[in-house]
Design a protein around this motif. Structure first.
Motif, PDB file in Angstrom:
ATOM      1  N   VAL A  72       1.101  -8.293  12.814  1.00  0.00           N
ATOM      2  CA  VAL A  72       2.460  -7.918  12.436  1.00  0.00           C
ATOM      3  C   VAL A  72       2.743  -6.547  13.032  1.00  0.00           C
ATOM      4  CG1 VAL A  72       2.607  -9.271  10.321  1.00  0.00           C
ATOM      5  CG2 VAL A  72       1.709  -6.958  10.215  1.00  0.00           C
ATOM      6  N   SER A  73       3.974  -6.344  13.470  1.00  0.00           N
ATOM      7  CA  SER A  73       4.383  -5.066  14.035  1.00  0.00           C
ATOM      8  C   SER A  73       5.288  -4.362  13.038  1.00  0.00           C
ATOM      9  CB  SER A  73       5.124  -5.275  15.350  1.00  0.00           C
ATOM     10  OG  SER A  73       5.568  -4.033  15.841  1.00  0.00           O
ATOM     11  N   LEU A  74       5.038  -3.062  12.862  1.00  0.00           N
ATOM     12  CA  LEU A  74       5.829  -2.271  11.922  1.00  0.00           C
ATOM     13  C   LEU A  74       6.753  -1.310  12.657  1.00  0.00           C
ATOM     14  CD1 LEU A  74       2.929  -1.443   9.435  1.00  0.00           C
ATOM     15  CD2 LEU A  74       4.556  -3.328   9.340  1.00  0.00           C
ATOM     16  N   LEU A  75       7.080  -1.602  13.892  1.00  0.00           N
ATOM     17  CA  LEU A  75       7.830  -0.699  14.742  1.00  0.00           C
ATOM     18  C   LEU A  75       9.221  -0.365  14.208  1.00  0.00           C
ATOM     19  CD1 LEU A  75       7.602   0.858  17.365  1.00  0.00           C
ATOM     20  CD2 LEU A  75       8.507  -1.128  18.570  1.00  0.00           C
ATOM     21  N   ALA A  76       9.861  -1.256  13.494  1.00  0.00           N
ATOM     22  CA  ALA A  76      11.248  -1.054  13.068  1.00  0.00           C
ATOM     23  C   ALA A  76      11.383  -0.288  11.753  1.00  0.00           C
ATOM     24  CB  ALA A  76      11.946  -2.408  12.951  1.00  0.00           C
ATOM     25  N   LEU A  77      10.307   0.181  11.169  1.00  0.00           N
ATOM     26  CA  LEU A  77      10.379   0.865   9.883  1.00  0.00           C
ATOM     27  C   LEU A  77      10.822   2.310  10.039  1.00  0.00           C
ATOM     28  CD1 LEU A  77       7.081  -0.369   8.179  1.00  0.00           C
ATOM     29  CD2 LEU A  77       9.380  -1.307   7.933  1.00  0.00           C
ATOM     30  N   ASP A  78      11.500   2.830   9.012  1.00  0.00           N
ATOM     31  CA  ASP A  78      11.806   4.253   8.944  1.00  0.00           C
ATOM     32  C   ASP A  78      10.522   4.995   8.606  1.00  0.00           C
ATOM     33  OD1 ASP A  78      14.538   3.810   9.352  1.00  0.00           O
ATOM     34  OD2 ASP A  78      14.917   3.568   7.207  1.00  0.00           O
ATOM     35  N   ALA A  79      10.482   6.290   8.895  1.00  0.00           N
ATOM     36  CA  ALA A  79       9.314   7.096   8.547  1.00  0.00           C
ATOM     37  C   ALA A  79       9.079   7.031   7.042  1.00  0.00           C
ATOM     38  CB  ALA A  79       9.519   8.543   8.984  1.00  0.00           C
ATOM     39  N   GLY A  80       7.818   6.955   6.642  1.00  0.00           N
ATOM     40  CA  GLY A  80       7.504   6.921   5.219  1.00  0.00           C
ATOM     41  C   GLY A  80       6.107   6.387   4.954  1.00  0.00           C
ATOM     42  N   ILE A  81       5.829   6.196   3.670  1.00  0.00           N
ATOM     43  CA  ILE A  81       4.574   5.597   3.225  1.00  0.00           C
ATOM     44  C   ILE A  81       4.918   4.192   2.751  1.00  0.00           C
ATOM     45  CG2 ILE A  81       2.609   5.766   1.659  1.00  0.00           C
ATOM     46  CD1 ILE A  81       3.352   8.756   1.316  1.00  0.00           C
ATOM     47  N   TYR A  82       4.171   3.216   3.228  1.00  0.00           N
ATOM     48  CA  TYR A  82       4.454   1.820   2.914  1.00  0.00           C
ATOM     49  C   TYR A  82       3.236   1.139   2.300  1.00  0.00           C
ATOM     50  CZ  TYR A  82       8.738   2.291   5.561  1.00  0.00           C
ATOM     51  OH  TYR A  82       9.978   2.687   5.983  1.00  0.00           O
ATOM     52  N   LEU A  83       3.516   0.266   1.355  1.00  0.00           N
ATOM     53  CA  LEU A  83       2.522  -0.630   0.783  1.00  0.00           C
ATOM     54  C   LEU A  83       2.764  -1.987   1.414  1.00  0.00           C
ATOM     55  CD1 LEU A  83       0.370  -1.372  -1.355  1.00  0.00           C
ATOM     56  CD2 LEU A  83       2.266  -1.778  -2.952  1.00  0.00           C
ATOM     57  N   VAL A  84       1.728  -2.549   2.054  1.00  0.00           N
ATOM     58  CA  VAL A  84       1.843  -3.837   2.745  1.00  0.00           C
ATOM     59  C   VAL A  84       0.897  -4.809   2.048  1.00  0.00           C
ATOM     60  CG1 VAL A  84       1.615  -5.041   4.944  1.00  0.00           C
ATOM     61  CG2 VAL A  84       2.359  -2.645   4.910  1.00  0.00           C
ATOM     62  N   VAL A  85       1.463  -5.904   1.524  1.00  0.00           N
ATOM     63  CA  VAL A  85       0.692  -6.852   0.713  1.00  0.00           C
ATOM     64  C   VAL A  85       0.846  -8.253   1.282  1.00  0.00           C
ATOM     65  CG1 VAL A  85       0.334  -7.778  -1.597  1.00  0.00           C
ATOM     66  CG2 VAL A  85       1.175  -5.438  -1.327  1.00  0.00           C
ATOM     67  N   GLY A  86      -0.260  -8.823   1.732  1.00  0.00           N
ATOM     68  CA  GLY A  86      -0.246 -10.187   2.250  1.00  0.00           C
ATOM     69  C   GLY A  86      -0.167 -11.200   1.124  1.00  0.00           C
ATOM     70  N   GLN A  87       0.654 -12.203   1.326  1.00  0.00           N
ATOM     71  CA  GLN A  87       0.734 -13.296   0.372  1.00  0.00           C
ATOM     72  C   GLN A  87      -0.382 -14.298   0.686  1.00  0.00           C
ATOM     73  OE1 GLN A  87       2.850 -13.154  -2.321  1.00  0.00           O
ATOM     74  NE2 GLN A  87       2.943 -11.116  -1.400  1.00  0.00           N
ATOM     75  N   PRO A  88      -0.958 -14.900  -0.336  1.00  0.00           N
ATOM     76  CA  PRO A  88      -2.033 -15.872  -0.079  1.00  0.00           C
ATOM     77  C   PRO A  88      -1.552 -17.000   0.832  1.00  0.00           C
ATOM     78  CG  PRO A  88      -1.850 -15.390  -2.420  1.00  0.00           C
ATOM     79  CD  PRO A  88      -0.664 -14.753  -1.757  1.00  0.00           C
ATOM     80  N   VAL A  89      -2.433 -17.425   1.723  1.00  0.00           N
ATOM     81  CA  VAL A  89      -2.148 -18.564   2.593  1.00  0.00           C
ATOM     82  C   VAL A  89      -3.108 -19.673   2.176  1.00  0.00           C
ATOM     83  CG1 VAL A  89      -2.209 -19.427   4.960  1.00  0.00           C
ATOM     84  CG2 VAL A  89      -1.395 -17.099   4.494  1.00  0.00           C
TER      85      VAL A  89
END
Length: 168
Positions: A72-89
């Motif tokens: 996954v690419s996070l290029l389009a995000l604004d500056a900040g701290i992010y929590l990234v949580v994968g959903q179960p597959v």
């Protein structure tokens, strides 16, 4: 682990990261006592913030999906701290699960002359297990209240969540 194309990740903006390296939790996450000091604390912080988001029913700011390479690419995000949580597959009897991740965007590279990098691509590592096998969890409460032991509560409530929803 093998790449998992088409996996969804919930993305929560949880704070700000400033050019001087200072960080600040914001919005619904502002009151949390979070430690970003090292890799172990960062991993625990992600779990703590995700549990908080589930308990408070906080909706993600974005949902992103892995590409055919499982990235996954996070290029389009604004500056900040992010929590990234994968959903179960779930594929047949197998489930693939990822731990919550905390991402600083842009992140400090630590390289001389190149301090901030806004081109972040993550390749989450998923663990696999048969979803038909029951899980057993053990919990242990560690108290950080030296000298205040007399004020401990008589009990502690633990809530279990399944896919972000409280589970009995």
């Amino acid at each position: 682990s093998a790449p998992i194309p088409g996996a969804d990740f919930n993305v929560y903006k949880v704070g700000e990261v400033y050019m001087n390296g200072e960080t600040e939790l914001t919005g619904e996450f502002a009151g949390l006592d979070i430690d970003f000091s090292d890799a172990t604390q960062l991993k625990m912080s992600g779990i703590t913030m995700y549990n908080f988001a589930c308990e408070q029913k906080i909706e993600p700011d974005y949902v992103i999906t892995t590409n055919e390479e499982g990235k996954v690419s996070l290029l389009a995000l604004d500056a900040g701290i992010y929590l990234v949580v994968g959903q179960p597959v779930i594929e047949g009897d197998d489930g693939f699960f990822t731990d919550p991740q905390v991402i600083f965007f842009p992140h400090n590279t630590g390289l001389e002359g190149e301090y901030w990098d806004s081109n972040i691509t993550i390749k989450p590592k998923a663990t696999s297990r048969c979803i038909l096998d029951p899980l057993v969890y053990k919990t242990k409460k560690l108290w950080a209240d030296e000298g205040l032991e007399e004020y401990r509560p008589d009990s502690v409530t633990v809530r279990l969540y399944k896919n972000g929803v409280e589970y009995d």
